[in-house]
Write a protein that holds these residues in place. Structure first.
Motif, PDB file in Angstrom:
ATOM      1  N   ALA A  36      -0.685  14.587  -3.469  1.00 37.83           N
ATOM      2  CA  ALA A  36      -1.992  15.107  -3.860  1.00 37.83           C
ATOM      3  C   ALA A  36      -1.912  15.830  -5.199  1.00 37.83           C
ATOM      4  CB  ALA A  36      -2.523  16.053  -2.785  1.00 37.83           C
ATOM      5  N   ASN A  37      -0.871  16.626  -5.392  1.00 44.85           N
ATOM      6  CA  ASN A  37      -0.731  17.352  -6.653  1.00 44.85           C
ATOM      7  C   ASN A  37      -0.551  16.392  -7.824  1.00 44.85           C
ATOM      8  OD1 ASN A  37      -0.244  20.016  -8.115  1.00 44.85           O
ATOM      9  ND2 ASN A  37       1.611  18.889  -8.636  1.00 44.85           N
ATOM     10  N   ALA A  38       0.285  15.370  -7.646  1.00 47.74           N
ATOM     11  CA  ALA A  38       0.511  14.400  -8.713  1.00 47.74           C
ATOM     12  C   ALA A  38      -0.747  13.593  -8.998  1.00 47.74           C
ATOM     13  CB  ALA A  38       1.664  13.471  -8.329  1.00 47.74           C
ATOM     14  N   THR A  39      -1.498  13.270  -7.958  1.00 46.60           N
ATOM     15  CA  THR A  39      -2.736  12.511  -8.133  1.00 46.60           C
ATOM     16  C   THR A  39      -3.776  13.325  -8.886  1.00 46.60           C
ATOM     17  OG1 THR A  39      -2.282  11.345  -6.054  1.00 46.60           O
ATOM     18  CG2 THR A  39      -4.514  11.204  -6.913  1.00 46.60           C
ATOM     19  N   ILE A  40      -3.882  14.603  -8.575  1.00 42.42           N
ATOM     20  CA  ILE A  40      -4.794  15.493  -9.303  1.00 42.42           C
ATOM     21  C   ILE A  40      -4.363  15.610 -10.759  1.00 42.42           C
ATOM     22  CG2 ILE A  40      -5.466  17.926  -9.537  1.00 42.42           C
ATOM     23  CD1 ILE A  40      -5.473  18.055  -6.446  1.00 42.42           C
ATOM     24  N   PHE A  41      -3.052  15.732 -10.985  1.00 43.67           N
ATOM     25  CA  PHE A  41      -2.503  15.887 -12.331  1.00 43.67           C
ATOM     26  C   PHE A  41      -2.874  14.700 -13.220  1.00 43.67           C
ATOM     27  CE2 PHE A  41       0.844  15.332 -15.491  1.00 43.67           C
ATOM     28  CZ  PHE A  41       1.037  16.617 -15.979  1.00 43.67           C
ATOM     29  N   THR A  42      -2.695  13.478 -12.719  1.00 42.85           N
ATOM     30  CA  THR A  42      -2.947  12.294 -13.544  1.00 42.85           C
ATOM     31  C   THR A  42      -4.419  11.897 -13.556  1.00 42.85           C
ATOM     32  OG1 THR A  42      -2.464  10.813 -11.678  1.00 42.85           O
ATOM     33  CG2 THR A  42      -0.627  11.390 -13.129  1.00 42.85           C
ATOM     34  N   GLY A  43      -5.145  12.167 -12.475  1.00 39.13           N
ATOM     35  CA  GLY A  43      -6.526  11.718 -12.368  1.00 39.13           C
ATOM     36  C   GLY A  43      -7.439  12.289 -13.428  1.00 39.13           C
ATOM     37  N   ALA A  44      -7.242  13.545 -13.762  1.00 42.63           N
ATOM     38  CA  ALA A  44      -8.117  14.183 -14.745  1.00 42.63           C
ATOM     39  C   ALA A  44      -7.960  13.588 -16.133  1.00 42.63           C
ATOM     40  CB  ALA A  44      -7.828  15.688 -14.790  1.00 42.63           C
ATOM     41  N   LEU A  63       0.832  -1.200   0.000  1.00 42.97           N
ATOM     42  CA  LEU A  63       0.000   0.000   0.000  1.00 42.97           C
ATOM     43  C   LEU A  63       0.869   1.254   0.000  1.00 42.97           C
ATOM     44  CD1 LEU A  63      -2.876  -0.959   2.474  1.00 42.97           C
ATOM     45  CD2 LEU A  63      -3.046  -0.644   0.007  1.00 42.97           C
ATOM     46  N   THR A  64       1.996   1.194   0.710  1.00 43.08           N
ATOM     47  CA  THR A  64       2.912   2.331   0.760  1.00 43.08           C
ATOM     48  C   THR A  64       3.602   2.535  -0.586  1.00 43.08           C
ATOM     49  OG1 THR A  64       3.318   1.729   3.078  1.00 43.08           O
ATOM     50  CG2 THR A  64       4.754   3.397   2.126  1.00 43.08           C
ATOM     51  N   PHE A  65       3.818   1.445  -1.328  1.00 41.96           N
ATOM     52  CA  PHE A  65       4.424   1.537  -2.654  1.00 41.96           C
ATOM     53  C   PHE A  65       3.404   1.923  -3.728  1.00 41.96           C
ATOM     54  CE2 PHE A  65       8.171  -0.733  -1.085  1.00 41.96           C
ATOM     55  CZ  PHE A  65       9.179  -0.235  -1.898  1.00 41.96           C
ATOM     56  N   GLY A  66       2.122   1.939  -3.389  1.00 42.69           N
ATOM     57  CA  GLY A  66       1.086   2.158  -4.388  1.00 42.69           C
ATOM     58  C   GLY A  66       1.180   3.511  -5.067  1.00 42.69           C
ATOM     59  N   GLY A  67       0.843   3.537  -6.351  1.00 39.08           N
ATOM     60  CA  GLY A  67       0.800   4.782  -7.101  1.00 39.08           C
ATOM     61  C   GLY A  67       1.700   4.831  -8.309  1.00 39.08           C
ATOM     62  N   TRP A  68       2.663   3.889  -8.415  1.00 42.08           N
ATOM     63  CA  TRP A  68       3.586   3.923  -9.555  1.00 42.08           C
ATOM     64  C   TRP A  68       2.849   3.717 -10.887  1.00 42.08           C
ATOM     65  CZ3 TRP A  68       2.744  -0.599 -11.885  1.00 42.08           C
ATOM     66  CH2 TRP A  68       2.358  -1.685 -11.094  1.00 42.08           C
ATOM     67  N   ASN A  69       1.685   3.060 -10.844  1.00 46.94           N
ATOM     68  CA  ASN A  69       0.931   2.812 -12.080  1.00 46.94           C
ATOM     69  C   ASN A  69       0.363   4.085 -12.699  1.00 46.94           C
ATOM     70  OD1 ASN A  69      -0.721   2.571  -9.596  1.00 46.94           O
ATOM     71  ND2 ASN A  69      -2.416   2.428 -11.031  1.00 46.94           N
ATOM     72  N   GLU A  70       0.420   5.201 -11.967  1.00 47.74           N
ATOM     73  CA  GLU A  70      -0.069   6.463 -12.514  1.00 47.74           C
ATOM     74  C   GLU A  70       0.740   6.918 -13.728  1.00 47.74           C
ATOM     75  OE1 GLU A  70      -2.897   8.210 -11.254  1.00 47.74           O
ATOM     76  OE2 GLU A  70      -3.009   6.188 -10.448  1.00 47.74           O
ATOM     77  N   ALA A  71       1.907   6.323 -13.941  1.00 51.83           N
ATOM     78  CA  ALA A  71       2.711   6.669 -15.111  1.00 51.83           C
ATOM     79  C   ALA A  71       1.957   6.414 -16.406  1.00 51.83           C
ATOM     80  CB  ALA A  71       4.009   5.860 -15.105  1.00 51.83           C
ATOM     81  N   ALA A  72       1.003   5.483 -16.371  1.00 48.85           N
ATOM     82  CA  ALA A  72       0.239   5.164 -17.588  1.00 48.85           C
ATOM     83  C   ALA A  72      -0.503   6.378 -18.130  1.00 48.85           C
ATOM     84  CB  ALA A  72      -0.755   4.038 -17.287  1.00 48.85           C
ATOM     85  N   TYR A  73      -0.863   7.322 -17.275  1.00 47.75           N
ATOM     86  CA  TYR A  73      -1.692   8.452 -17.696  1.00 47.75           C
ATOM     87  C   TYR A  73      -0.888   9.600 -18.290  1.00 47.75           C
ATOM     88  CZ  TYR A  73      -4.989   5.719 -15.139  1.00 47.75           C
ATOM     89  OH  TYR A  73      -5.766   4.660 -14.727  1.00 47.75           O
ATOM     90  N   ILE A  74       0.429   9.485 -18.262  1.00 45.25           N
ATOM     91  CA  ILE A  74       1.244  10.528 -18.879  1.00 45.25           C
ATOM     92  C   ILE A  74       2.066   9.959 -20.031  1.00 45.25           C
ATOM     93  CG2 ILE A  74       1.370  11.969 -16.812  1.00 45.25           C
ATOM     94  CD1 ILE A  74       4.092  10.774 -16.209  1.00 45.25           C
TER      95      ILE A  74
END
Length: 471
Positions: free
Chosen positions: A318-326, A230-241
């Motif tokens: 939070a900023n990175a999550t907002i950036f990729t989420g949209a 869970l602490t490592f979670g979030g690396w998959n956000e690279a797919a959105y950029i």
């Protein structure tokens, strides 16, 4: 006729889409599309910024409570890095083969069709991404309220302000959002280096604990891995950029791999610092390991410092999550007429403005929900976890499906040791899905219920159903 699914979201128009999927009337805004505007450093900053958040200041005590020795404690963090690297290798193949601003949404569409992809986009808009934004905003609000209280509603007001300000920054454009991300990530890493130095270099000799000192209570290697991953979670956000990287498809693979290596190194070092100062027993009994560490090294004055560092870490994520989420909301709007207002890309700012606004509004609603439950952080964790791991598992399966459906598609990067590597990724995701359902409460049920609303939308809106079921 060209298959419209092979055309990146945002670049299709009425001349290359079948009549039943005709694009909206063209304007400068609707024809605009994501362009290569991010460098490798930008992409790494986004990934590292998302992953290295406030979790590293909260979960180590839970991991220590479920491991038997210092060696096992550090070992599970290394194992978490390895599992994340395996997942990153799978995503590297998907992102380099099918680069698209829609990320997971695009992979699921190609593999399983529009209905599962729509459900993912719905879940990401209403549960996964917006829940993560609300969660991180609560962390920031909690720490800022301790430093400068403005009354009983301090935490929720700060959280809401974070959502509003960061959403506004990203609406101003990709350069502003990426530039803010690089600055926040740099400051966050600086803060973490201070904690690492405090625990490994500046700590008084008399304060060094015995890492081998065991703690009392039961341990669970499996549960420890749940907290680590869970602490490592979030690396998959690279797919959105992936569609916005200037170095192209091959650059995406190196960005993901390098990001995981950096994150693992940071996590191992900061946990060695915790272990050196607090020992296993001290960590297991701590509610705030970073706070206890700086208290030992710098005294009570260090608590303000760690509060700022934790708030900064959460702000970066939070900023990175907002950036990729949209980006997913934008892809959904391009593909489904009912949500067409989301599929407008502003060429001047190179950002999906409407998608940002809707994402911000839902995030603010979840901040309000967390406040009403009086248990905001835990509620939002439960709300997001099962839905997140379900769709991550589905993305892993999509790699197998796309290998079979599109075997001749050029693959700039192929996952090594196929099919073993993606099978391990799928197995890990399935285990975490099970754990997130077994170890959480009412929040998980609410998240699943919101996902079910997406199913009802498919059934209740004929126009929507027609669009997502046609191929």
């Amino acid at each position: 006729m060209e298959d419209y699914r092979d055309v990146p979201a945002g670049t299709r128009n009425a001349t290359n889409v079948s009549p039943s999927y005709a694009a909206p009337e063209t304007t400068s805004e609707t024809e605009a599309a994501p362009r290569p505007a991010l460098g490798r450093l930008d992409a790494i900053a986004v990934i590292v910024g998302i992953v290295v958040g406030a979790g590293i200041f909260r979960t180590p005590s839970l991991v220590a409570a479920n491991t038997e020795s210092g060696l096992m404690f550090i070992g599970v963090w290394l194992l978490g890095g390895l599992v994340s690297l395996i997942g990153a290798l799978c995503y590297a193949e998907l992102t380099t083969t099918f680069p698209n601003a829609g990320g997971d949404y695009h992979f699921l569409t190609r593999a399983f069709g529009r209905k599962p992809a729509f459900l993912f986009a719905w879940a990401r808009m209403s549960v996964i991404q917006t829940g993560s934004i609300a969660l991180l905003s609560f962390i920031i609000g909690d720490y800022l309220a301790q430093i400068f209280s403005i009354g009983e509603l301090s935490s929720v007001l700060y959280a809401a302000l974070v959502v509003i300000v960061l959403t506004g920054i990203n609406i101003m454009g990709v350069s502003m959002g990426a530039g803010t991300q690089k600055l926040l990530t740099a400051l966050e890493i600086l803060g973490i280096l201070i904690v690492i130095a405090a625990g490994l270099i500046f700590v008084p000799d008399a304060a060094v604990a015995s890492p081998a000192t065991p703690h009392t209570g039961t341990t669970s290697m499996g549960l420890a891995m749940v907290f680590v991953l869970l602490t490592f979670g979030g690396w998959n956000e690279a797919a959105y950029i992936s569609a916005e990287l200037r170095s192209g498809r091959k650059g995406m693979a190196s960005v993901m791999i390098l990001s995981i290596v950096i994150i693992t190194a940071i996590y191992v070092l900061i946990n060695l610092a915790y272990l050196n100062v607090l020992g296993m027993g001290g960590m297991a009994s701590s509610d705030a390991v970073a706070g206890d560490l700086v208290r030992v090294v710098f005294g009570e004055g260090g608590l303000v410092l760690i509060g700022l560092i934790v708030a900064l870490a959460a702000l970066t994520s939070a900023n990175a999550t907002i950036f990729t989420g949209a980006r997913t909301n934008y892809a959904l709007g391009r593909d489904v007429p009912f949500f067409s207002f989301l599929g407008k890309w502003n060429e001047k700012t190179s950002s999906p403005v409407n998608a940002f606004l809707v994402q911000g509004a839902i995030s603010l609603a979840l901040v309000g929900l967390g406040y009403l439950t009086r248990n905001g952080f835990e509620t939002i964790v439960e709300y997001t976890a099962p839905v997140f791991w379900f769709f991550l598992l589905l993305v892993g399966v999509s790699l197998f499906v796309l290998r079979r459906k599109e075997p001749d598609r050029p693959r700039p990067f192929s996952v090594p040791l196929y099919p073993i590597t993606p099978f391990i990724f799928c197995l890990t995701s399935a285990y975490l899905l099970y754990s997130s359902l077994m170890y959480t409460g009412l929040g998980a049920l609410v998240g699943v219920a919101v996902l079910f609303i997406g199913v009802l939308l498919l059934l209740a809106l004929p126009g929507l159903n027609k669009r997502v079921s046609n191929k």
